[in-house]
Scaffold this active site. Structure first.
Site, mmCIF file in Angstrom:
data_model
loop_
_atom_site.group_PDB
_atom_site.id
_atom_site.type_symbol
_atom_site.label_atom_id
_atom_site.label_comp_id
_atom_site.label_asym_id
_atom_site.label_seq_id
_atom_site.Cartn_x
_atom_site.Cartn_y
_atom_site.Cartn_z
ATOM 1 N N GLN A 142 32.728 63.805 27.639
ATOM 2 C CA GLN A 142 34.015 63.124 27.479
ATOM 3 C C GLN A 142 33.865 61.806 26.726
ATOM 4 O OE1 GLN A 142 36.580 64.895 28.598
ATOM 5 N NE2 GLN A 142 38.107 63.490 27.784
ATOM 6 N N GLU B 146 18.013 78.063 43.757
ATOM 7 C CA GLU B 146 17.355 77.699 45.023
ATOM 8 C C GLU B 146 18.360 77.268 46.092
ATOM 9 O OE1 GLU B 146 13.607 75.707 45.045
ATOM 10 O OE2 GLU B 146 13.252 76.158 42.938
ATOM 11 N N GLY C 183 33.730 62.279 23.151
ATOM 12 C CA GLY C 183 34.935 62.799 22.527
ATOM 13 C C GLY C 183 34.676 64.125 21.838
ATOM 14 N N LEU D 287 12.359 86.288 44.995
ATOM 15 C CA LEU D 287 13.110 86.485 46.234
ATOM 16 C C LEU D 287 14.451 87.160 45.945
ATOM 17 C CD1 LEU D 287 13.509 86.017 49.300
ATOM 18 C CD2 LEU D 287 14.426 83.746 48.739
#
Length: 383
Positions: A338, A365, A341, A127
């Site tokens: 996070q 989409e 670390g 598309l």
């Protein structure tokens, strides 16, 4: 009650099957495929044997004949291990295969669905174009009728399986630009003269899911390759995307769950200041927030899947599920990095891959902005 019990047992069996498959056939190769941008075609052939490539296809076309609830579960388990494989699984099932299942005539279904459901053939769906992403109605690829044939010229971009796909369903302009009845869907087989693929696109994430452009240069397609009526392609695509959004939501759920689980493991292994980092309130609260949002996302997805299984309209519900689940995937994968670390920024741990893969879920989409437009439009109808 008996039916509900049977469905729950079936769902558990499907989950166990998908989980074991992912552990055995995907997990050992995830980073190798990601680094090389390798699309493992043979893996999808194997998934065809498990019924994962024709989940929603009826058994008479050699599909698994399952519901959206099982489909969501399979996507969840596969994507928890590798988002790339989950993305390709979703694109094959919910776009190419489901377009043919939903709108093709019986002759077309009998010809293509058995090959797609068993993964003898891999499917693509086209598309998006260079100048028309969110503006899906602004297609410039055209098909001009010439007797019993259509001559197609133009291109599609960001197409999953563009290179390796054996067959593609593509939306092409056959009328005036901007006319929702001016687009037609065609089934085009690989090797058709004038139909070629471009080079693989180098992506941030989802690197093992093949993405490239499709090109049409005086590509001559017989009218029996039209899906449905001439001019109904855009309407078909919009209806199809209701189910496609559930697919991307399920993909998002799996990525979020994978990111959460690796953060949970790390937080219970890593020690700082003589205690597990999970026991620090900030980390514990972060993981609690991750778990809560994942559960909320799954409830939205399961609701949309239930409505789809009941044959009810799901435009608003699938958009809500896709919007929320994809944003949760990005948030949770960010939090997972996070929690890890400095190690979260390395390829020694899986957190960084979930982080890279998650972002596409808010784009593919229909972007998050498009989902909010759809939700707002549907809400407006109730006023």
């Amino acid at each position: 009650m008996i039916l509900q019990t049977q469905q729950n047992e079936q769902l558990a069996l499907v989950r166990d099957s998908a989980r074991q498959f992912a552990k055995e056939f995907i997990m050992p190769y995830v980073m190798e495929w990601d680094e090389k941008q390798f699309f493992p075609v043979e893996l999808f052939k194997e998934m065809g044997d498990y019924g994962f490539m024709g989940v929603l296809v009826p058994e008479k076309y050699q599909g698994a004949g399952l519901r959206y609830q099982e489909y969501i579960t399979i996507l969840d388990e596969i994507s928890k291990v590798c988002g790339s494989i989950g993305l390709s699984l979703a694109a094959h099932n919910s776009l190419c295969t489901n377009h043919i299942l939903s709108f093709a005539n019986e002759e077309q279904k009998e010809k293509y669905l058995p090959k797609l459901a068993t993964a003898e053939w891999i499917g693509a769906w086209g598309l998006t174009e260079t100048g028309s992403g969110s503006d899906a109605g602004g297609l410039t690829t055209t098909a001009v009728q010439d007797g019993d044939y259509f001559i197609i010229n133009g291109s599609k971009t960001f197409i999953t399986h563009a290179i390796s796909g054996d067959v593609a369903v593509v939306m092409v302009r056959t009328g005036n630009k901007g006319d929702k009845h001016g687009v037609t869907a065609f089934i085009i087989e690989k090797g058709t003269p004038g139909f070629t693929a471009g080079k693989k696109i180098d992506k941030l994430g989802m690197r093992a899911s093949e993405t490239a452009s499709l090109f049409f240069d005086n590509c001559r397609i017989h009218k029996n390759q039209v899906i449905g009526e001439v001019g109904n392609g855009f309407v078909q695509a919009l209806k199809l995307l209701d189910g496609g959004r559930i697919s991307i939501a399920g993909l998002s759920l799996g990525i979020a769950r994978g990111a959460y689980e690796c953060a949970l493991r790390y937080a219970n292994e890593r020690e700082q200041f003589n205690k597990k980092i999970f026991d620090f309130q900030d980390v514990g609260f972060t993981i609690a927030d991750m778990a809560t949002k994942i559960d909320a996302a799954e409830l939205l997805i399961r609701r949309a899947g239930h409505l789809k299984d009941m044959g009810q309209k799901v435009t608003k519900e699938s958009a809500m599920a896709k919007y929320y689940a994809s944003e949760v995937a990005v948030e949770v994968s960010n939090q997972s990095v996070q929690v890890h670390g400095g190690y979260g920024f390395t390829k020694d741990y899986p957190a960084e891959k979930y982080f890279r893969d998650a972002k596409l879920c808010t784009i593919g989409e229909g972007t998050s902005a498009i989902q909010k437009m759809v939700i707002a439009r549907e809400i407006r109808k109730d006023v």
